[in-house]
Write a protein that holds these residues in place. Structure first.
Motif, PDB file in Angstrom:
ATOM      1  N   SER A 280       0.829  -1.210   0.000  1.00  0.00           N
ATOM      2  CA  SER A 280       0.000   0.000   0.000  1.00  0.00           C
ATOM      3  C   SER A 280       0.863   1.260   0.000  1.00  0.00           C
ATOM      4  O   SER A 280       0.509   2.264  -0.639  1.00  0.00           O
ATOM      5  CB  SER A 280      -0.946   0.006   1.207  1.00  0.00           C
ATOM      6  OG  SER A 280      -0.234   0.110   2.432  1.00  0.00           O
ATOM      7  N   ASN A 281       2.006   1.219   0.672  1.00  0.00           N
ATOM      8  CA  ASN A 281       2.920   2.364   0.643  1.00  0.00           C
ATOM      9  C   ASN A 281       3.531   2.545  -0.743  1.00  0.00           C
ATOM     10  O   ASN A 281       3.660   3.675  -1.240  1.00  0.00           O
ATOM     11  CB  ASN A 281       4.040   2.187   1.677  1.00  0.00           C
ATOM     12  CG  ASN A 281       3.577   2.481   3.088  1.00  0.00           C
ATOM     13  OD1 ASN A 281       2.558   3.134   3.287  1.00  0.00           O
ATOM     14  ND2 ASN A 281       4.305   2.004   4.073  1.00  0.00           N
ATOM     15  N   LEU A 282       3.924   1.440  -1.354  1.00  0.00           N
ATOM     16  CA  LEU A 282       4.479   1.505  -2.701  1.00  0.00           C
ATOM     17  C   LEU A 282       3.451   2.060  -3.682  1.00  0.00           C
ATOM     18  O   LEU A 282       3.760   2.952  -4.493  1.00  0.00           O
ATOM     19  CB  LEU A 282       4.935   0.112  -3.140  1.00  0.00           C
ATOM     20  CG  LEU A 282       5.437  -0.028  -4.581  1.00  0.00           C
ATOM     21  CD1 LEU A 282       6.668   0.837  -4.807  1.00  0.00           C
ATOM     22  CD2 LEU A 282       5.731  -1.495  -4.902  1.00  0.00           C
TER      23      LEU A 282
ATOM     24  N   ALA B 109       8.697  11.477   5.136  1.00  0.00           N
ATOM     25  CA  ALA B 109       8.193  11.043   3.824  1.00  0.00           C
ATOM     26  C   ALA B 109       9.333  10.632   2.899  1.00  0.00           C
ATOM     27  O   ALA B 109       9.241   9.622   2.181  1.00  0.00           O
ATOM     28  CB  ALA B 109       7.365  12.155   3.193  1.00  0.00           C
ATOM     29  N   PHE B 110      10.416  11.388   2.916  1.00  0.00           N
ATOM     30  CA  PHE B 110      11.558  11.071   2.054  1.00  0.00           C
ATOM     31  C   PHE B 110      12.207   9.754   2.478  1.00  0.00           C
ATOM     32  O   PHE B 110      12.538   8.917   1.631  1.00  0.00           O
ATOM     33  CB  PHE B 110      12.579  12.203   2.101  1.00  0.00           C
ATOM     34  CG  PHE B 110      13.832  11.907   1.336  1.00  0.00           C
ATOM     35  CD1 PHE B 110      13.830  11.908  -0.051  1.00  0.00           C
ATOM     36  CD2 PHE B 110      15.016  11.609   1.996  1.00  0.00           C
ATOM     37  CE1 PHE B 110      14.989  11.620  -0.772  1.00  0.00           C
ATOM     38  CE2 PHE B 110      16.173  11.317   1.284  1.00  0.00           C
ATOM     39  CZ  PHE B 110      16.158  11.329  -0.102  1.00  0.00           C
ATOM     40  N   TYR B 111      12.402   9.560   3.776  1.00  0.00           N
ATOM     41  CA  TYR B 111      12.993   8.314   4.259  1.00  0.00           C
ATOM     42  C   TYR B 111      12.094   7.123   3.897  1.00  0.00           C
ATOM     43  O   TYR B 111      12.583   6.046   3.553  1.00  0.00           O
ATOM     44  CB  TYR B 111      13.195   8.358   5.771  1.00  0.00           C
ATOM     45  CG  TYR B 111      14.160   9.422   6.238  1.00  0.00           C
ATOM     46  CD1 TYR B 111      15.298   9.735   5.517  1.00  0.00           C
ATOM     47  CD2 TYR B 111      13.932  10.131   7.425  1.00  0.00           C
ATOM     48  CE1 TYR B 111      16.185  10.714   5.938  1.00  0.00           C
ATOM     49  CE2 TYR B 111      14.811  11.110   7.867  1.00  0.00           C
ATOM     50  CZ  TYR B 111      15.931  11.399   7.116  1.00  0.00           C
ATOM     51  OH  TYR B 111      16.798  12.372   7.542  1.00  0.00           O
ATOM     52  N   GLU B 112      10.795   7.312   4.003  1.00  0.00           N
ATOM     53  CA  GLU B 112       9.861   6.245   3.652  1.00  0.00           C
ATOM     54  C   GLU B 112      10.018   5.843   2.192  1.00  0.00           C
ATOM     55  O   GLU B 112      10.121   4.651   1.861  1.00  0.00           O
ATOM     56  CB  GLU B 112       8.426   6.702   3.896  1.00  0.00           C
ATOM     57  CG  GLU B 112       7.382   5.688   3.450  1.00  0.00           C
ATOM     58  CD  GLU B 112       5.979   6.255   3.455  1.00  0.00           C
ATOM     59  OE1 GLU B 112       5.148   5.770   4.239  1.00  0.00           O
ATOM     60  OE2 GLU B 112       5.712   7.194   2.673  1.00  0.00           O
ATOM     61  N   LEU B 113      10.057   6.831   1.301  1.00  0.00           N
ATOM     62  CA  LEU B 113      10.196   6.552  -0.122  1.00  0.00           C
ATOM     63  C   LEU B 113      11.502   5.819  -0.404  1.00  0.00           C
ATOM     64  O   LEU B 113      11.527   4.843  -1.174  1.00  0.00           O
ATOM     65  CB  LEU B 113      10.139   7.863  -0.911  1.00  0.00           C
ATOM     66  CG  LEU B 113      10.303   7.752  -2.431  1.00  0.00           C
ATOM     67  CD1 LEU B 113       9.193   6.895  -3.026  1.00  0.00           C
ATOM     68  CD2 LEU B 113      10.318   9.137  -3.063  1.00  0.00           C
ATOM     69  N   PHE B 114      12.581   6.263   0.212  1.00  0.00           N
ATOM     70  CA  PHE B 114      13.876   5.612   0.000  1.00  0.00           C
ATOM     71  C   PHE B 114      13.832   4.163   0.465  1.00  0.00           C
ATOM     72  O   PHE B 114      14.316   3.257  -0.219  1.00  0.00           O
ATOM     73  CB  PHE B 114      14.972   6.375   0.744  1.00  0.00           C
ATOM     74  CG  PHE B 114      16.350   5.810   0.536  1.00  0.00           C
ATOM     75  CD1 PHE B 114      17.143   6.257  -0.509  1.00  0.00           C
ATOM     76  CD2 PHE B 114      16.856   4.826   1.377  1.00  0.00           C
ATOM     77  CE1 PHE B 114      18.413   5.726  -0.723  1.00  0.00           C
ATOM     78  CE2 PHE B 114      18.110   4.296   1.180  1.00  0.00           C
ATOM     79  CZ  PHE B 114      18.899   4.743   0.134  1.00  0.00           C
ATOM     80  N   LEU B 115      13.246   3.918   1.641  1.00  0.00           N
ATOM     81  CA  LEU B 115      13.195   2.561   2.183  1.00  0.00           C
ATOM     82  C   LEU B 115      12.360   1.629   1.330  1.00  0.00           C
ATOM     83  O   LEU B 115      12.685   0.445   1.191  1.00  0.00           O
ATOM     84  CB  LEU B 115      12.645   2.584   3.616  1.00  0.00           C
ATOM     85  CG  LEU B 115      13.635   2.640   4.765  1.00  0.00           C
ATOM     86  CD1 LEU B 115      12.914   2.494   6.096  1.00  0.00           C
ATOM     87  CD2 LEU B 115      14.707   1.574   4.637  1.00  0.00           C
ATOM     88  N   ILE B 116      11.276   2.137   0.765  1.00  0.00           N
ATOM     89  CA  ILE B 116      10.409   1.302  -0.063  1.00  0.00           C
ATOM     90  C   ILE B 116      11.195   0.666  -1.195  1.00  0.00           C
ATOM     91  O   ILE B 116      11.129  -0.546  -1.431  1.00  0.00           O
ATOM     92  CB  ILE B 116       9.228   2.127  -0.606  1.00  0.00           C
ATOM     93  CG1 ILE B 116       8.225   2.432   0.508  1.00  0.00           C
ATOM     94  CG2 ILE B 116       8.528   1.387  -1.749  1.00  0.00           C
ATOM     95  CD1 ILE B 116       7.121   3.384   0.096  1.00  0.00           C
ATOM     96  N   PHE B 117      11.955   1.478  -1.916  1.00  0.00           N
ATOM     97  CA  PHE B 117      12.693   0.953  -3.057  1.00  0.00           C
ATOM     98  C   PHE B 117      13.927   0.169  -2.621  1.00  0.00           C
ATOM     99  O   PHE B 117      14.336  -0.786  -3.301  1.00  0.00           O
ATOM    100  CB  PHE B 117      13.066   2.102  -3.997  1.00  0.00           C
ATOM    101  CG  PHE B 117      11.879   2.654  -4.730  1.00  0.00           C
ATOM    102  CD1 PHE B 117      11.354   1.982  -5.815  1.00  0.00           C
ATOM    103  CD2 PHE B 117      11.260   3.820  -4.298  1.00  0.00           C
ATOM    104  CE1 PHE B 117      10.236   2.472  -6.484  1.00  0.00           C
ATOM    105  CE2 PHE B 117      10.151   4.316  -4.961  1.00  0.00           C
ATOM    106  CZ  PHE B 117       9.628   3.641  -6.062  1.00  0.00           C
TER     107      PHE B 117
END
Length: 364
Positions: free
Chosen positions: A286-288, A338-346
């Motif tokens: 869901s985050n992705l 938000a930026f850390y979340e996006l980085f971790l997702i990928f």
């Protein structure tokens, strides 16, 4: 419109998870209990950790708790780990040493070493940490074991990482923060699924009732999360998040070593109970999808509604995650959540893909 409805559904799922996490984020600390007086065994398994032991053994021995011993397990080290343990044991009778040698059946297996250490303990209440972990205060033991009761036999604590300069340090601490928020929140609603061996306590009765680590003894990792996933129930698990109960470790200093550590940890997730695998997987997916669909919506005719949903989701995220970050002394992470979340997702996606083509590694 289909795109907008799909985005609305994804945002709703995201916010449902944030509501779950709010169970921990806005949880008030329990009233201070009197210091227990039952004996406790601190159990530390060390493999080639001579330098860390020189710094941390004294910190463990200085704990302000009336009755405890320190069981140090030398897991077939090839450095001076055993010599360091013996030098401290000569001056403090509370130290017991378990010297483990490799054998063909359990070569480089931390769970085998821990099993021998647990069998050495004469105390019912066991507190686990790693050789590179320092307690945040002299009240670490008393805070953690104060959550034991006749019913509560498993206590989940927070094992953080020291604050250092650099982007890697922020990512490591953000990932650790998010993991803690999840396992604390799930435990709070009676669905505990993991804990971290850097700060974990349980009774020997619970250990033996679940046949120790036998169901996953051949898996290199998982002495902490797989045991909790198997042994935890809504009745027997408690959480401890008083800052004095935290432990801190030195974080990895290179991306390669951190990714290697994460790859090892992720290999155990596939062995979780199905409901936990599903819930954790849905959170990641869901985050992705949020980030993918957010871009699509912003370039569509419905961009105004999409922007409103994005802002709403970020507000909820920052309120819930930010509150938890302050509670776990990680407030400096908040501005770029938000930026850390996006980085971790990928990053997690790349690790998942990589793990599918590699064999599991040993714990050290």
């Amino acid at each position: 419109m289909v795109l907008l409805y799909a985005f609305y559904a994804v945002v709703s799922i995201n916010c449902a998870y944030f509501f779950l996490f709010s169970k921990f984020s806005f949880l008030k600390p329990t009233p201070k209990k009197s210091i227990p007086n039952f004996p406790v065994s601190i159990i530390v398994c060390a493999k080639n950790e001579a330098e860390n032991l020189k710094k941390n053994i004294q910190l463990w021995l200085e704990q302000d708790y009336p009755k405890f011993d320190l069981i140090l397990i030398n897991d077939a080290s090839i450095d001076e780990t055993l010599e360091v343990m013996e030098s401290f044991s000569e001056t403090d009778p509370r130290i017991q040493i378990v010297n483990v040698r490799n054998n063909e059946a359990f070569w480089a297996n931390k769970k085998y070493a821990l099993t021998l250490g647990i069998k050495r303990s004469k105390n019912t209440h066991l507190l686990f940490t790693d050789a590179d972990c320092r307690p945040a205060s002299q009240h670490w033991v008393s805070e953690m074991v104060s959550h034991f009761s006749e019913e509560k036999q498993l206590v989940l604590g927070y094992g953080g990482y020291e604050k250092q300069k650099g982007f890697l340090n922020k990512i490591i601490r953000f990932e650790t923060l998010m993991t803690a928020i999840q396992y604390f929140s799930y435990a709070e609603v009676g669905n505990a699924y993991m804990g971290v061996g850097r700060n974990l306590a349980y009774t020997s009765e619970l250990y033996y009732a679940n046949n120790g680590y036998m169901s996953h003894i051949k898996v290199p990792s998982g002495d902490d999360d797989l045991f909790v996933n198997e042994a935890a129930t809504s009745e027997n698990t408690s959480i401890c998040f008083n800052p004095e109960s935290f432990t801190y470790s030195a974080p990895k200093r290179t991306w390669k070593s951190w990714r290697r550590q994460k790859k090892r940890h992720y290999t155990t997730a596939k062995l979780y109970k199905f409901k936990h695998r599903f819930l954790l997987g849905l959170f990641y997916v869901s985050n992705l999808l949020f980030w993918i669909l957010a871009i699509c919506v912003l370039v569509s005719d419905s961009w105004k509604i999409g922007l409103g949903l994005i802002l709403f989701r970020f507000i909820i995220q920052y309120l819930v995650i930010g509150k938890a970050a302050k509670k776990l002394n990680e407030a400096d992470i908040i501005p770029l959540i938000a930026f850390y979340e996006l980085f971790l997702i990928f990053n997690q996606m790349s690790i998942f893909i990589s793990n599918r083509s590699e064999k599991n590694a040993t714990w050290k």
